[in-house]
Design a protein around this motif. Structure first.
Motif, mmCIF file in Angstrom:
data_model
loop_
_atom_site.group_PDB
_atom_site.id
_atom_site.type_symbol
_atom_site.label_atom_id
_atom_site.label_comp_id
_atom_site.label_asym_id
_atom_site.label_seq_id
_atom_site.Cartn_x
_atom_site.Cartn_y
_atom_site.Cartn_z
ATOM 1 N N ALA A 107 -47.265 41.433 -12.092
ATOM 2 C CA ALA A 107 -47.350 42.906 -12.091
ATOM 3 C C ALA A 107 -47.689 43.408 -10.679
ATOM 4 N N GLU A 108 -48.636 42.758 -10.023
ATOM 5 C CA GLU A 108 -49.019 43.189 -8.668
ATOM 6 C C GLU A 108 -47.850 43.028 -7.689
ATOM 7 N N GLY A 109 -47.112 41.930 -7.843
ATOM 8 C CA GLY A 109 -45.980 41.691 -6.951
ATOM 9 C C GLY A 109 -44.847 42.677 -7.172
ATOM 10 N N VAL A 110 -44.595 43.012 -8.434
ATOM 11 C CA VAL A 110 -43.551 44.003 -8.732
ATOM 12 C C VAL A 110 -43.944 45.356 -8.135
ATOM 13 N N GLU A 111 -45.195 45.726 -8.305
ATOM 14 C CA GLU A 111 -45.637 47.019 -7.756
ATOM 15 C C GLU A 111 -45.554 47.031 -6.239
ATOM 16 N N ALA A 112 -45.987 45.933 -5.606
ATOM 17 C CA ALA A 112 -45.974 45.879 -4.140
ATOM 18 C C ALA A 112 -44.549 45.962 -3.597
ATOM 19 N N SER A 113 -43.592 45.403 -4.317
ATOM 20 C CA SER A 113 -42.220 45.353 -3.788
ATOM 21 C C SER A 113 -41.374 46.554 -4.181
ATOM 22 N N THR A 114 -41.770 47.263 -5.254
ATOM 23 C CA THR A 114 -40.893 48.345 -5.746
ATOM 24 C C THR A 114 -41.610 49.667 -5.984
ATOM 25 N N GLY A 115 -42.947 49.640 -6.049
ATOM 26 C CA GLY A 115 -43.694 50.861 -6.373
ATOM 27 C C GLY A 115 -43.691 51.195 -7.858
ATOM 28 N N ASP A 164 -32.767 49.309 -26.009
ATOM 29 C CA ASP A 164 -33.811 50.265 -26.411
ATOM 30 C C ASP A 164 -35.212 49.749 -26.153
ATOM 31 N N ARG A 165 -35.325 48.427 -26.043
ATOM 32 C CA ARG A 165 -36.664 47.839 -25.956
ATOM 33 C C ARG A 165 -36.980 47.323 -24.565
ATOM 34 N N ALA A 166 -35.954 47.227 -23.703
ATOM 35 C CA ALA A 166 -36.168 46.613 -22.392
ATOM 36 C C ALA A 166 -35.808 47.594 -21.289
ATOM 37 N N THR A 167 -36.260 47.283 -20.098
ATOM 38 C CA THR A 167 -35.898 48.094 -18.948
ATOM 39 C C THR A 167 -35.677 47.163 -17.754
ATOM 40 N N SER A 168 -35.261 47.742 -16.638
ATOM 41 C CA SER A 168 -35.011 46.957 -15.428
ATOM 42 C C SER A 168 -35.560 47.723 -14.234
ATOM 43 N N LEU A 169 -35.702 47.038 -13.114
ATOM 44 C CA LEU A 169 -36.192 47.727 -11.909
ATOM 45 C C LEU A 169 -35.197 48.799 -11.474
ATOM 46 N N GLU A 170 -33.904 48.496 -11.582
ATOM 47 C CA GLU A 170 -32.901 49.506 -11.230
ATOM 48 C C GLU A 170 -33.013 50.717 -12.158
ATOM 49 N N GLY A 171 -33.234 50.444 -13.452
ATOM 50 C CA GLY A 171 -33.380 51.527 -14.425
ATOM 51 C C GLY A 171 -34.584 52.409 -14.112
ATOM 52 N N GLN A 172 -35.618 51.796 -13.566
ATOM 53 C CA GLN A 172 -36.838 52.559 -13.275
ATOM 54 C C GLN A 172 -36.766 53.326 -11.967
ATOM 55 N N THR A 173 -36.100 52.749 -10.970
ATOM 56 C CA THR A 173 -36.135 53.376 -9.637
ATOM 57 C C THR A 173 -34.829 54.097 -9.302
ATOM 58 N N GLY A 174 -33.750 53.761 -10.025
ATOM 59 C CA GLY A 174 -32.441 54.318 -9.680
ATOM 60 C C GLY A 174 -31.826 53.659 -8.453
ATOM 61 N N LEU A 175 -32.465 52.609 -7.964
ATOM 62 C CA LEU A 175 -31.969 51.917 -6.765
ATOM 63 C C LEU A 175 -31.745 50.445 -7.081
ATOM 64 N N ALA A 176 -30.794 49.841 -6.380
ATOM 65 C CA ALA A 176 -30.616 48.395 -6.536
ATOM 66 C C ALA A 176 -31.831 47.704 -5.916
ATOM 67 N N PRO A 177 -32.568 46.901 -6.694
ATOM 68 C CA PRO A 177 -33.767 46.281 -6.136
ATOM 69 C C PRO A 177 -33.443 45.218 -5.087
ATOM 70 N N ASP A 178 -34.344 45.068 -4.138
ATOM 71 C CA ASP A 178 -34.231 44.025 -3.118
ATOM 72 C C ASP A 178 -34.834 42.747 -3.725
ATOM 73 N N ARG A 179 -33.957 41.865 -4.244
ATOM 74 C CA ARG A 179 -34.470 40.715 -5.023
ATOM 75 C C ARG A 179 -35.303 39.766 -4.171
ATOM 76 N N GLY A 180 -34.947 39.666 -2.850
ATOM 77 C CA GLY A 180 -35.725 38.795 -1.961
ATOM 78 C C GLY A 180 -37.155 39.299 -1.849
ATOM 79 N N ARG A 181 -37.289 40.620 -1.758
ATOM 80 C CA ARG A 181 -38.623 41.220 -1.627
ATOM 81 C C ARG A 181 -39.409 41.060 -2.937
ATOM 82 N N VAL A 182 -38.737 41.279 -4.068
ATOM 83 C CA VAL A 182 -39.423 41.114 -5.360
ATOM 84 C C VAL A 182 -39.874 39.651 -5.504
ATOM 85 N N LEU A 183 -38.998 38.729 -5.106
ATOM 86 C CA LEU A 183 -39.349 37.309 -5.197
ATOM 87 C C LEU A 183 -40.575 36.992 -4.341
ATOM 88 N N VAL A 184 -40.548 37.390 -3.053
ATOM 89 C CA VAL A 184 -41.664 36.968 -2.194
ATOM 90 C C VAL A 184 -42.960 37.686 -2.560
#
Ligand code: BTN
Length: 262
Positions: A107-115, A164-184
């Protein structure tokens, strides 16, 4: 040990820049374009700190024997090898708290990389606005634990029955996530929280988990124990991370299995 495929440039760059923050993780780091399950690949390495990342899984699995939908490039599929039994303080408790620790870190890493603000649902599902964003699967392998996590990156990752039950980082931010940043950032946060775990800083981990898990207090839940459906209202987690639930029969302590939230 399987050799893996060359790291894609975006992941290689991100790892290279973050390398000092990742220790003791990502040593080695093995990448596959396609693999059965990153948990199985990590289990075949079984060295503390090893990380396996895949672009797609053909046999990705979730908890309780479920399939983890893992098409190419739509999610981040990662497994790491951890050794909580070598904790300097109370290895039994460290092992018990590993999955809650991982939930906090990811959770902390997702927030740090995507807000994106992430909630946790016991024991360690990651939710955003009531929909599941990521899941964690911990499996004991000899004297280590393979800790796998899957994060939905794009909406394409979600089949219609999950939409209906799941979401994605793109769905939340409207942007294609930077997977390298989310990973690190998830690995860096995991390295920090794993350090807390090995050093016995259990209260810091539990405090961070509780702040992120509002449903751990006052939510109605049902679960099955000894073939009987039970229900009650959540009353927090104890020092070993067990979920406490107030029922008509008194306070129950849940350590595993499926909990349904209403
Ligand atoms: C769950 O919520 O049920 C846990 C899902 C865990 C999925 C990840 S993806 C990477 C790793 N490899 C697997 O086969 N499963 C985990």
């Amino acid at each position: 040990m399987a050799a893996g495929d060359p790291l894609p440039p975006d992941i290689a760059d991100a790892i290279e820049r973050a390398r000092p923050r990742l220790a003791p993780l990502a040593s080695p780091l093995v990448f596959f374009s396609t693999v059965g399950s990153t948990n199985d690949a990590a289990a075949s390495i079984a060295i503390e700190g090893a990380v396996v990342v895949a672009e797609a899984q053909t046999a990705g699995r979730g908890r309780r024997g479920r399939t983890w939908f893992s098409p190419s490039g739509s999610g981040l599929y990662v497994s790491t090898v951890l050794a909580p039994t070598r904790a300097r303080v109370d290895p039994r408790r460290a092992t018990t708290l590993l999955t809650l620790t991982a939930g906090v870190a990811i959770a902390e890493g997702v927030e740090a990389s995507t807000g994106v603000d992430v909630d946790l649902k016991w024991p360690n599902d990651l939710y955003v606005s009531g929909r599941k964003l990521a899941g964690i699967l911990a499996e004991a392998v000899r004297d280590v634990v393979v800790l796998g996590y899957g994060i939905n990156l794009t909406a394409a990752a979600l089949p219609s029955d999950l939409r209906d039950r799941a979401t994605s980082l793109e769905g939340q931010t409207g942007l294609a996530p930077d997977r390298g940043r989310v990973l690190v950032e998830t690995l860096a946060a995991l390295a920090v929280r794993y350090g807390d775990l090995l050093a016995g800083r259990f209260d810091a981990i539990l405090d961070a988990w509780r702040v992120r898990a509002p449903a751990a207090i006052g939510a109605r839940v049902t679960w099955t124990a000894a073939s009987t459906v039970q229900s009650g209202v959540t009353a927090g987690v104890d020092e070993d991370g067990a979920l406490l639930v107030k029922t008509d029969a008194g306070l129950q302590r849940i350590v595993g299995g499926e909990v349904k939230w209403s």
